[in-house]
Design an enzyme around this catalytic site. Structure first.
Site, PDB file in Angstrom:
ATOM      1  CB  SER A 124      -0.970  -0.047   1.177  1.00 50.78           C
ATOM      2  OG  SER A 124      -2.040   0.858   0.992  1.00 50.78           O
ATOM      3  CG  ASP A 148      -4.075  -5.282  -2.807  1.00 50.68           C
ATOM      4  OD1 ASP A 148      -4.320  -5.919  -3.843  1.00 50.68           O
ATOM      5  OD2 ASP A 148      -4.954  -4.744  -2.132  1.00 50.68           O
ATOM      6  CG  HIS A 278      -5.260  -3.086   1.002  1.00 49.35           C
ATOM      7  ND1 HIS A 278      -4.635  -2.979  -0.230  1.00 49.35           N
ATOM      8  CD2 HIS A 278      -4.919  -1.952   1.704  1.00 49.35           C
ATOM      9  CE1 HIS A 278      -3.952  -1.843  -0.282  1.00 49.35           C
ATOM     10  NE2 HIS A 278      -4.095  -1.216   0.877  1.00 49.35           N
TER      11      HIS A 278
END
Length: 299
Positions: A124, A148, A278
């Site tokens: 992220s 992700d 995620h």
């Protein structure tokens, strides 16, 4: 919680047992600090007695301990960094924690503790920071594993429901809580697929008790930047092997984002981890560790 407060590494065996990783005894790991300029210091976890082979950068509103199970599974010397405004690293007065500022802060940390690491793994916000590092410090990123996220993530988030955002939605909630259990309950509701032991451990690492007895998150509220689209140019310019990892149950990275990633970096490999959200490192640490091993083997 007394045992953890005395030793932040006291729960590592619980990480190993939960994931089915054979326990060979308490690993060598310690916390280190680096001056990153402007009177700021960044904290990191240094694993092993040898120079780190892998560097780990966490996502927004997380901390270096999010990688504990992955690092235990890999069994390699590693450096897991607390990004500015997170974990034990200093908070910025301007509250700008986006990838550009984060990469500038991570650069001296890597030069001090992991100058010859074989790969940088970022999830992220940490993944966007890794992308930026390929541009400003290419000598420090020999391989990049991006978990992700792509520079198009800013286009995805506004349309996501709270449930689709999972634990990332907690950053918009209360900043302090009356009890530790209140935070555990909220986090468990946002990640109902994770074991409660996983949730409690994560909350322990990501909170602290204030002098008034209330509990608060161990991160500042993120601010700064209007999007990440310009980082696509850094993907295009990167000269190192890149790997994109997607959570199979996550919508933070769309099919078209992955296609654009490969269009801009034709040699990039894309992996999808079935069932992972995620935070792939929390949901599926062993499959992610296997992907990282594969990335390390790439020339």
């Amino acid at each position: 919680m007394t045992r953890y407060e005395d030793d932040e590494f006291a729960l590592l065996r619980e990480n190993a047992d939960e994931a089915g990783i054979p326990w060979g005894g308490q690993p060598t790991v310690r916390r280190v600090s680096t001056d990153v300029g402007g009177g700021q210091k960044a904290s990191a976890l240094l694993w092993g007695d040898e120079p780190p082979k892998v560097v780990f950068l966490h996502g927004g509103a997380q901390n270096a301990h999010t990688w504990d199970t992955v690092i235990l599974a890999l069994g390699l010397p590693a450096l897991a960094v607390d990004l500015p405004g997170h974990g034990h690293s200093d908070w910025r007065a301007d509250r700008d924690y986006m990838a550009w500022r984060a990469a500038e802060a991570v650069d001296p940390v890597l030069r001090a503790w992991a100058p010859v690491a074989d790969a940088v793994v970022g999830m992220s916000l940490g993944g966007l920071t890794t992308i930026r590092l390929t541009a400003i410090a290419p000598d420090l990123v020999r391989r990049g594993v991006i978990v992700d996220v792509t520079p198009s993530v800013g286009l995805r988030q506004p349309s996501m429901t709270r449930a689709e955002r999972g634990t990332t939605a907690l950053v918009e909630g209360p900043a302090s809580f009356a009890t530790f259990e209140e935070i555990v309950k909220l986090t468990a509701a946002a990640a109902p697929h994770r074991p409660l032991s996983n949730i409690r451990r994560g909350v322990l690492h990501n909170t602290r008790r204030r002098p008034d007895g209330r509990w608060e998150w161990r991160y500042d509220r993120l601010s700064g930047g209007d999007g990440f689209a310009t980082l696509w140019e850094d993907v295009s310019a990167a000269k190192v092997p890149l790997t994109l990892v997607r959570g199979g149950a996550s919508i933070f990275t769309a099919d078209e984002d992955a296609e654009e990633f490969v269009r801009r970096s034709p040699s990039a490999q894309v992996h999808v981890v079935p069932g992972a959200g995620h935070s792939v490192q929390s949901d599926s640490p062993l499959p992610l560790a296997a992907i990282i091993r594969e990335a390390l083997a790439r020339s």
